[in-house]
Scaffold this active site. Sequence first.
Site, mmCIF file in Angstrom:
data_model
loop_
_atom_site.group_PDB
_atom_site.id
_atom_site.type_symbol
_atom_site.label_atom_id
_atom_site.label_comp_id
_atom_site.label_asym_id
_atom_site.label_seq_id
_atom_site.Cartn_x
_atom_site.Cartn_y
_atom_site.Cartn_z
ATOM 1 N N LYS A 186 -13.450 1.826 -3.672
ATOM 2 C CA LYS A 186 -14.520 2.094 -2.700
ATOM 3 C C LYS A 186 -15.650 3.000 -3.401
ATOM 4 C CE LYS A 186 -11.965 2.677 1.725
ATOM 5 N NZ LYS A 186 -11.288 3.378 2.586
ATOM 6 N N GLU A 204 0.845 -1.087 -0.195
ATOM 7 C CA GLU A 204 -0.054 0.026 0.174
ATOM 8 C C GLU A 204 0.855 1.062 -0.109
ATOM 9 O OE1 GLU A 204 -4.415 -0.657 1.960
ATOM 10 O OE2 GLU A 204 -3.144 0.311 3.190
ATOM 11 N N HIS A 240 7.069 -26.427 -2.767
ATOM 12 C CA HIS A 240 6.465 -27.565 -3.628
ATOM 13 C C HIS A 240 5.210 -27.102 -4.321
ATOM 14 C CE1 HIS A 240 8.596 -30.879 -1.679
ATOM 15 N NE2 HIS A 240 8.868 -29.947 -0.914
HETATM 16 O O1 PA5 Z 1 -3.084 1.579 6.036
HETATM 17 C C1 PA5 Z 1 -4.109 2.020 5.894
HETATM 18 O O2 PA5 Z 1 -4.512 3.286 6.136
HETATM 19 C C2 PA5 Z 1 -5.606 0.947 5.392
HETATM 20 O O3 PA5 Z 1 -5.064 -0.167 5.423
HETATM 21 C C3 PA5 Z 1 -6.473 1.058 6.789
HETATM 22 O O4 PA5 Z 1 -5.919 0.505 7.800
HETATM 23 C C4 PA5 Z 1 -7.670 0.329 6.149
HETATM 24 O O5 PA5 Z 1 -8.082 0.755 4.935
HETATM 25 C C5 PA5 Z 1 -8.784 0.447 7.173
HETATM 26 O O6 PA5 Z 1 -9.165 1.515 7.651
HETATM 27 P P1 PA5 Z 1 -9.845 2.220 8.831
HETATM 28 O O7 PA5 Z 1 -9.103 1.869 9.980
HETATM 29 O O8 PA5 Z 1 -10.327 3.613 8.641
HETATM 30 O O9 PA5 Z 1 -11.225 1.441 8.930
#
Ligand code: PA5
Length: 429
Positions: free
Chosen positions: A419, A284, A305
């Site tokens: 989203k 990410e 494997h």
């Molecule tokens: O690293 C990040 O910011 C994301 O992976 C969030 O943790 C994830 O989208 C969850 O978001 P939230 O804690 O607002 O529900």
Amino acid sequence: MIKINTSRAKQFLAEDEFRQAYQQAEDAYETVKRGSGEGSEWLGWRDLLADPNDAILEQIDSLAANIREQADVFIVCGIGGSYLGSRAVIEALQPFFDNDGPEIIFAGHHMSGKYLKDLIDYLDKPNEEGEQKSIFLNVISKSGTTLETALSFRVLRKWITEKFPEDVDDRIICTTSKEGGALNELINKHGFKKFIIPDDVGGRFSVLTPVGLFPIAVAGIDIRTLFYEAVSKYEELEEDPGQVLDYAATKFALFNNGKSLDVLTTFEPQLEALGGWLQQLLGESEGKQGKGMFPATAIYSTDLHSIGQFIQQGTRNMMETFITIESAEENITIEELSGNHDGLNYLSGQTFHEINKQAFKGTLQAHTDGSVPSIVISLDELNAQHIGEFIYFYELLTAVYCYCLGVNPFDQPGVEDYKREMYQLLGKH
Ligand code: PA5
């Protein structure tokens, strides 16, 4: 202590390529330190180690101890950075089977109705004494609006409210931002307990905040050791960031050299979830603007494997990162078998850990021969201390490496795209 060995990656790089990448890693590190890069408003994961707040650890420890005494099941409801860190640490440090303390179950990270239905059926089943199991629920969402988490929480909240009407407020613990979001509205309305996620710490950098520390403490893991070893690693790397610079420069030079895939792997199956945390932290953070290496994960020997064949001889676009454990606490020694009918007596007297180490060394050599550059990270032992060090090391490495690539390590604009499409299809107003 954790050690990093980049020699089997550098042998695939020209000296000049590495030197240039190292200079960029030095600049990138300065950018992190000065807080002068894109996304610098999200550097709170460093500040919380620079200036530890012991009162929060105390608060987490005391509530967790209370819950450990009462709970049969503790549900962690969250997605992405809101659960991957705690799951990684818990699975790395708990026994595979028959743990002391509450069973920890993760939910809210997908939208499988079957999973939720099966979970509720399981929660409804009486415990060994024939009574209703004692359930606690920790919902974690920084935004307080993430659909997967919010929907699961709605269903689980209804169930828990009906089952435990007298003390439901004690059984639901919310971890979210100080203000804003639907979760804060629910907290204000119902009076649920609350931990705060600092505004300047993003999800995937939040394992050392209550997001990760609270579930980890409920699992009975020593969060002080975990946290303060991360603090020590922070201090060590502030003095001498060489370990991070070497790694970031090597990885960046390999990227410049055309590597587009980093296989994160280990011979320790209890580190599978740690691979999941790393995969999110790197993926990410770096995967933007058409750049970055795709962080794949593999567990060996299992995956030797299956995808091991591809790694050995498939498209040559990958590097590999091995996470190894030097000494194992519990082990089984191979005994001499009279008659040697399975032909394995040549291994007698050796432990599984020793044999596993040879599997690692053999694989490392084979993959090097197959032109896969490898970085090896070794932890002396698998414990809270080394995992604490590891967490901060990787957080800093990710930030430095992303600035080398020229991307903002702390945003995730691509996640917003799915989203938006999903909400449109669902008719969200
Ligand atoms: O690293 C990040 O910011 C994301 O992976 C969030 O943790 C994830 O989208 C969850 O978001 P939230 O804690 O607002 O529900």
